[in-house]
Design a protein around this motif. Structure first.
Motif, PDB file in Angstrom:
ATOM      1  N   LEU A  93      56.838  45.534  30.779  1.00 12.90           N
ATOM      2  CA  LEU A  93      55.551  46.297  31.344  1.00 12.90           C
ATOM      3  C   LEU A  93      55.806  47.065  32.212  1.00 12.90           C
ATOM      4  CD1 LEU A  93      53.019  43.129  31.018  1.00 12.90           C
ATOM      5  CD2 LEU A  93      53.324  45.018  29.693  1.00 12.90           C
ATOM      6  N   GLY A  94      57.025  47.200  32.854  1.00 10.70           N
ATOM      7  CA  GLY A  94      57.318  48.316  33.602  1.00 10.70           C
ATOM      8  C   GLY A  94      57.734  47.708  35.219  1.00 10.70           C
ATOM      9  N   GLU A  95      57.788  46.236  35.221  1.00  8.59           N
ATOM     10  CA  GLU A  95      58.024  45.728  36.527  1.00  8.59           C
ATOM     11  C   GLU A  95      59.245  45.596  36.819  1.00  8.59           C
ATOM     12  OE1 GLU A  95      55.796  44.750  38.799  1.00  8.59           O
ATOM     13  OE2 GLU A  95      54.248  45.723  37.974  1.00  8.59           O
ATOM     14  N   ALA A  96      59.932  45.511  38.048  1.00  4.05           N
ATOM     15  CA  ALA A  96      61.289  44.996  38.495  1.00  4.05           C
ATOM     16  C   ALA A  96      61.253  43.903  38.947  1.00  4.05           C
ATOM     17  CB  ALA A  96      61.685  46.091  39.079  1.00  4.05           C
ATOM     18  N   ILE A  97      61.856  42.792  38.314  1.00  2.00           N
ATOM     19  CA  ILE A  97      62.179  41.551  38.892  1.00  2.00           C
ATOM     20  C   ILE A  97      63.205  41.301  39.636  1.00  2.00           C
ATOM     21  CG2 ILE A  97      61.783  38.930  38.131  1.00  2.00           C
ATOM     22  CD1 ILE A  97      59.588  41.003  37.253  1.00  2.00           C
ATOM     23  N   PHE A  98      62.971  41.036  40.779  1.00  2.00           N
ATOM     24  CA  PHE A  98      64.028  40.398  41.910  1.00  2.00           C
ATOM     25  C   PHE A  98      63.547  39.176  42.502  1.00  2.00           C
ATOM     26  CE2 PHE A  98      67.443  43.620  42.304  1.00  2.00           C
ATOM     27  CZ  PHE A  98      66.886  44.710  41.226  1.00  2.00           C
ATOM     28  N   ALA A 155      69.102  48.414  37.506  1.00  2.00           N
ATOM     29  CA  ALA A 155      68.927  46.888  36.827  1.00  2.00           C
ATOM     30  C   ALA A 155      67.346  46.796  37.020  1.00  2.00           C
ATOM     31  CB  ALA A 155      69.603  45.936  37.528  1.00  2.00           C
ATOM     32  N   ASP A 156      66.598  46.244  35.839  1.00  2.00           N
ATOM     33  CA  ASP A 156      65.325  46.033  36.063  1.00  2.00           C
ATOM     34  C   ASP A 156      64.780  44.479  36.451  1.00  2.00           C
ATOM     35  OD1 ASP A 156      63.852  48.482  34.739  1.00  2.00           O
ATOM     36  OD2 ASP A 156      65.720  48.027  33.692  1.00  2.00           O
ATOM     37  N   ALA A 157      65.806  43.621  36.225  1.00  2.00           N
ATOM     38  CA  ALA A 157      65.571  42.175  36.649  1.00  2.00           C
ATOM     39  C   ALA A 157      66.962  41.784  36.871  1.00  2.00           C
ATOM     40  CB  ALA A 157      65.016  41.493  35.529  1.00  2.00           C
ATOM     41  N   TYR A 158      67.100  40.722  37.966  1.00  2.00           N
ATOM     42  CA  TYR A 158      68.057  39.981  38.530  1.00  2.00           C
ATOM     43  C   TYR A 158      67.917  38.728  38.537  1.00  2.00           C
ATOM     44  CZ  TYR A 158      72.501  40.261  41.347  1.00  2.00           C
ATOM     45  OH  TYR A 158      74.005  40.234  41.643  1.00  2.00           O
ATOM     46  N   LEU A 159      68.368  37.883  37.544  1.00  2.00           N
ATOM     47  CA  LEU A 159      67.789  36.476  37.680  1.00  2.00           C
ATOM     48  C   LEU A 159      69.172  35.295  37.773  1.00  2.00           C
ATOM     49  CD1 LEU A 159      65.467  36.948  34.627  1.00  2.00           C
ATOM     50  CD2 LEU A 159      64.761  36.964  36.790  1.00  2.00           C
ATOM     51  N   LYS A 160      68.837  34.399  38.295  1.00  2.00           N
ATOM     52  CA  LYS A 160      69.779  33.243  38.185  1.00  2.00           C
ATOM     53  C   LYS A 160      69.861  32.750  36.666  1.00  2.00           C
ATOM     54  CE  LYS A 160      70.741  31.433  42.813  1.00  2.00           C
ATOM     55  NZ  LYS A 160      70.434  29.991  43.643  1.00  2.00           N
ATOM     56  N   LYS A 161      71.052  32.415  36.401  1.00  2.00           N
ATOM     57  CA  LYS A 161      71.261  31.535  35.139  1.00  2.00           C
ATOM     58  C   LYS A 161      70.746  29.905  35.124  1.00  2.00           C
ATOM     59  CE  LYS A 161      75.488  33.732  33.702  1.00  2.00           C
ATOM     60  NZ  LYS A 161      76.841  33.701  33.178  1.00  2.00           N
ATOM     61  N   SER A 162      70.146  29.653  36.306  1.00  2.00           N
ATOM     62  CA  SER A 162      69.636  28.266  36.274  1.00  2.00           C
ATOM     63  C   SER A 162      67.985  28.363  36.070  1.00  2.00           C
ATOM     64  CB  SER A 162      69.897  27.493  37.699  1.00  2.00           C
ATOM     65  OG  SER A 162      69.479  28.553  38.826  1.00  2.00           O
ATOM     66  N   ILE A 163      67.486  29.467  35.824  1.00  2.00           N
ATOM     67  CA  ILE A 163      66.066  29.578  35.621  1.00  2.00           C
ATOM     68  C   ILE A 163      65.801  28.754  34.211  1.00  2.00           C
ATOM     69  CG2 ILE A 163      65.679  31.488  37.067  1.00  2.00           C
ATOM     70  CD1 ILE A 163      65.571  33.100  34.239  1.00  2.00           C
ATOM     71  N   SER A 164      64.329  28.334  34.296  1.00  2.00           N
ATOM     72  CA  SER A 164      64.047  27.823  32.868  1.00  2.00           C
ATOM     73  C   SER A 164      63.845  28.854  31.646  1.00  2.00           C
ATOM     74  CB  SER A 164      62.769  27.004  33.057  1.00  2.00           C
ATOM     75  OG  SER A 164      61.656  28.041  33.188  1.00  2.00           O
ATOM     76  N   HIS A 165      63.740  28.452  30.567  1.00  2.00           N
ATOM     77  CA  HIS A 165      63.779  29.559  29.531  1.00  2.00           C
ATOM     78  C   HIS A 165      62.354  30.126  29.673  1.00  2.00           C
ATOM     79  CE1 HIS A 165      62.041  25.831  27.494  1.00  2.00           C
ATOM     80  NE2 HIS A 165      61.325  26.919  26.554  1.00  2.00           N
ATOM     81  N   GLU A 166      61.281  29.466  30.008  1.00  2.00           N
ATOM     82  CA  GLU A 166      59.923  29.986  29.989  1.00  2.00           C
ATOM     83  C   GLU A 166      59.935  31.135  31.071  1.00  2.00           C
ATOM     84  OE1 GLU A 166      60.559  26.878  30.390  1.00  2.00           O
ATOM     85  OE2 GLU A 166      59.308  25.693  29.154  1.00  2.00           O
ATOM     86  N   VAL A 167      60.722  31.011  32.258  1.00  2.00           N
ATOM     87  CA  VAL A 167      60.836  31.993  33.282  1.00  2.00           C
ATOM     88  C   VAL A 167      61.575  32.986  32.820  1.00  2.00           C
ATOM     89  CG1 VAL A 167      61.741  32.678  35.512  1.00  2.00           C
ATOM     90  CG2 VAL A 167      60.250  30.460  35.264  1.00  2.00           C
TER      91      VAL A 167
END
Length: 247
Positions: A138-143, A116-128
């Motif tokens: 850009l090649g970053e992994a977002i945890f 996985a490249d990103a692991y995000l909560k569904k509660s985040i804003s659409h901007e995030v």
């Protein structure tokens, strides 16, 4: 939502210039439609959306483009990880963004190991969400930064690792992993604690420049892209600490 790192994404135009095909997998029809509308005016407008990957059929139609898979992982996390790994095995350039309801340390590690490249909560804003997608492209992994607290609890349930004195006995570290030296293993445990280079330098009475050299060596040896990936890797690969030595 605290992102795992503070890298600023490039402009939307930069990312938008890339040839991408976004696949949206969300079993909840209402949420799926909401995500589709949110992403419709961005570089990640879904090319296809469905309740499951099986509904989309073959990925062959997406050859030549970077696949961005945004997929719900809250209902069947194990199966989602299996599908993510299968996609990465057949298309190493694919980007996988998992959406979940809440964090669980074992599931985070499983997602990381599945690619996985990103692991995000569904509660985040659409901007995030959009900025996270920019970073992934850009090649970053977002945890989540909050996962570091879970890592600390897993590593030292009865004590804080940052209380270990600088003159730590190498025998208390357990055997090094992945070709890491004892010093690198100790520093890797500091990364699990979220320590900055300055804090690590003070802890071991070395310069920040030396810490940077060690961190680069650690990332190279364990094939991690950043400190957060290194911390997650350490949680599942380093031997458990044998306790805090007394001074």
């Amino acid at each position: 939502m605290e992102l795992a790192r503070s890298v600023e994404p490039s402009s939307g135009e930069h990312v938008a210039g890339r040839s991408t095909k976004t696949l949206l997998i969300e079993p909840n029809a209402l949420l799926r439609e909401g995500l589709r509308r949110i992403l419709a005016e961005t570089a990640y407008a879904p090319s296809a959306a469905a309740a499951s990957l099986d509904e989309l059929g073959s990925m062959a139609a997406f050859d030549g483009s970077t696949i961005v898979l945004i997929i719900d992982a809250s209902r069947d996390h194990e199966e989602t990880c299996r599908q993510a790994k299968a996609l990465k095995d057949t298309n190493s350039g694919a980007k996988i963004v998992m959406l979940i309801e809440q964090y669980d340390i074992k599931q985070v590690i499983a997602a990381f190991q599945a690619g996985a490249d990103a692991y995000l909560k569904k509660s985040i804003s659409h901007e995030v969400l959009v900025k996270s997608l920019d970073l992934v492209m850009l090649g970053e992994a977002i945890f989540p930064g909050a996962i570091l607290d879970l890592l600390r609890e897993r590593e030292a349930p009865g004590a804080h690792a940052n209380e270990v004195p600088a003159a730590e006995d190498p025998h208390d570290m357990g055997p090094p992993a992945k070709g890491l030296s004892v010093r690198e293993t100790v520093i890797l445990r500091c990364l699990m604690d979220g320590d900055s280079n300055k804090i690590i330098a003070r802890k071991f009475d070395i310069t920040e420049a030396t810490v940077k050299v060690h961190v680069k060596a650690i990332l190279r040896k364990i094939q991690a892209k950043n400190r957060t990936q290194a911390a997650i890797w350490a949680a599942s690969h380093l031997p458990a600490s044998r306790g805090t030595p007394t001074s």
